[in-house]
Scaffold this motif. Structure first.
Motif, mmCIF file in Angstrom:
data_model
loop_
_atom_site.group_PDB
_atom_site.id
_atom_site.type_symbol
_atom_site.label_atom_id
_atom_site.label_comp_id
_atom_site.label_asym_id
_atom_site.label_seq_id
_atom_site.Cartn_x
_atom_site.Cartn_y
_atom_site.Cartn_z
ATOM 1 N N ALA A 120 39.136 60.251 -8.684
ATOM 2 C CA ALA A 120 40.323 59.583 -8.150
ATOM 3 C C ALA A 120 39.925 58.343 -7.350
ATOM 4 N N ARG A 121 40.853 57.409 -7.233
ATOM 5 C CA ARG A 121 40.600 56.134 -6.559
ATOM 6 C C ARG A 121 41.630 55.924 -5.461
ATOM 7 N N LEU A 122 41.157 55.421 -4.328
ATOM 8 C CA LEU A 122 42.067 55.118 -3.216
ATOM 9 C C LEU A 122 42.823 53.829 -3.530
ATOM 10 N N LEU A 123 44.154 53.920 -3.562
ATOM 11 C CA LEU A 123 44.980 52.750 -3.840
ATOM 12 C C LEU A 123 45.437 52.041 -2.575
ATOM 13 N N SER A 124 45.825 52.790 -1.578
ATOM 14 C CA SER A 124 46.330 52.172 -0.349
ATOM 15 C C SER A 124 46.107 53.109 0.824
ATOM 16 N N CYS A 125 46.019 52.515 1.999
ATOM 17 C CA CYS A 125 45.847 53.290 3.242
ATOM 18 C C CYS A 125 46.396 52.448 4.376
ATOM 19 N N LYS A 126 47.363 52.990 5.110
ATOM 20 C CA LYS A 126 48.001 52.252 6.202
ATOM 21 C C LYS A 126 48.278 53.175 7.382
ATOM 22 N N HIS A 127 48.320 52.553 8.563
ATOM 23 C CA HIS A 127 48.731 53.244 9.782
ATOM 24 C C HIS A 127 50.204 52.906 10.042
ATOM 25 N N LEU A 141 50.430 57.717 12.488
ATOM 26 C CA LEU A 141 50.051 58.490 11.309
ATOM 27 C C LEU A 141 49.293 57.601 10.336
ATOM 28 N N VAL A 142 48.535 58.236 9.469
ATOM 29 C CA VAL A 142 47.796 57.537 8.421
ATOM 30 C C VAL A 142 48.333 58.021 7.079
ATOM 31 N N PHE A 143 48.765 57.078 6.255
ATOM 32 C CA PHE A 143 49.343 57.394 4.958
ATOM 33 C C PHE A 143 48.434 56.837 3.859
ATOM 34 N N LEU A 144 47.975 57.719 2.973
ATOM 35 C CA LEU A 144 47.046 57.327 1.923
ATOM 36 C C LEU A 144 47.617 57.668 0.556
#
Length: 283
Positions: free
Chosen positions: A56-63, A116-119
């Protein structure tokens, strides 16, 4: 005879009380009482979140803050990665043969603002019936950054902490809480407790796809750090004071018995003397 019985009635309960006091003290030493306390904080030390995404690949990550996550834009497409991340390879601590790849992400800190952290992860194809991504939590992302041996650091974390999973096709919301345990030798261990809620992701992309999307959120449950430690309730000074009181009572009882014996002997002698005088008078 009466004096001996009075002394025994004092000594026997005192001896039993001494025995019971010492036994209770030893039992309290063997079985300490668990104490739980809570410390309120406004900022946590940002935890480390180690993901094992496989293919799997990380597409996005935001606080985000205040439990608000904006609507998804172009799900399944690369987005902004606004998190502090590190990639690391290390050998499996349990086999020492297999190489493992981990993506380490800095977790949320500001519990007052409900940070929060949303991935979002993306898996193109899978030949498995079920898909999931493993992750583990450790107490300090900064300690990982400062560690000169990051591979050894991750091996120690994997050996010490439990790992969890989140599934594809869902949004998994993880609420974390921190529990610190103080050991008898003065050391401290850290454990994470989690509450998870899972909601289904409604895929509104028009074309049928064989890929899989993963969504996960990490947030602190509350601003309280729980501290657990064993407390020995046995107080040696209380036991010493109680024993001193018992021995003092025994000494007083012994003195009383001694004086009583002397008094009885004196009365006996007077009685015999008077009796002798009466007999002599009669003779």
């Amino acid at each position: 005879m009466e004096v001996h019985e009075d002394a025994s009635s004092v000594i026997l309960p005192a001896v039993f009380l001494v025995y019971q006091t010492i036994s209770d003290f030893r039992e309290k030493l063997k079985h300490p009482v668990m104490s739980v306390s809570y410390k309120e904080v406004s900022l946590y030390d940002a935890p480390g979140i180690a993901f094992y995404p496989g293919k799997a690949r990380l597409l996005s990550c935001k606080h985000h803050y205040y439990d608000h996550i904006p609507p998804l834009r172009n799900p399944g497409q690369p987005g902004d990665i606004e998190c502090t991340t590190r990639r690391i390879n290390y050998t499996d601590p349990f086999t020492n043969q297999t190489m493992k790849y981990a993506l380490v992400v800095q977790g949320p800190r500001d519990v007052k603002k409900k940070e929060l952290v949303f991935l979002q992860f993306y898996l193109n194809e899978t030949d498995q019936d079920f898909s999931a991504i493993d992750y583990l939590l450790f107490s300090s992302f900064q300690e990982f950054i400062n560690s000169p041996e990051k591979a050894e650091f991750m091996k120690d974390c994997e050996s010490s902490y439990s790992s969890w999973k989140f599934s594809g096709g869902f949004r998994t919301w993880v609420k974390m809480s921190l529990v610190k345990t103080k050991e008898e030798d003065g050391s401290e261990t850290v454990e994470f407790k989690q509450e998870t809620s899972v909601v289904n992701y409604i895929d509104q992309r028009t074309q049928p796809r064989s890929d899989q999307l993963f969504f996960v959120v990490f947030e602190w449950k509350d601003p309280f750090i729980q501290t657990v430690q064993d407390i020995i309730t046995a107080n040696p000074w209380n036991m010493i004071a109680l024993l001193c009181g018992i021995f003092l009572a025994l000494f007083k009882a012994a003195d009383f018995a001694k004086l009583s014996v002397k008094w009885m002997i004196k009365i006996r002698k007077r009685h015999l003397k008077r009796r002798s005088q009466v007999m002599n008078h009669i003779n």
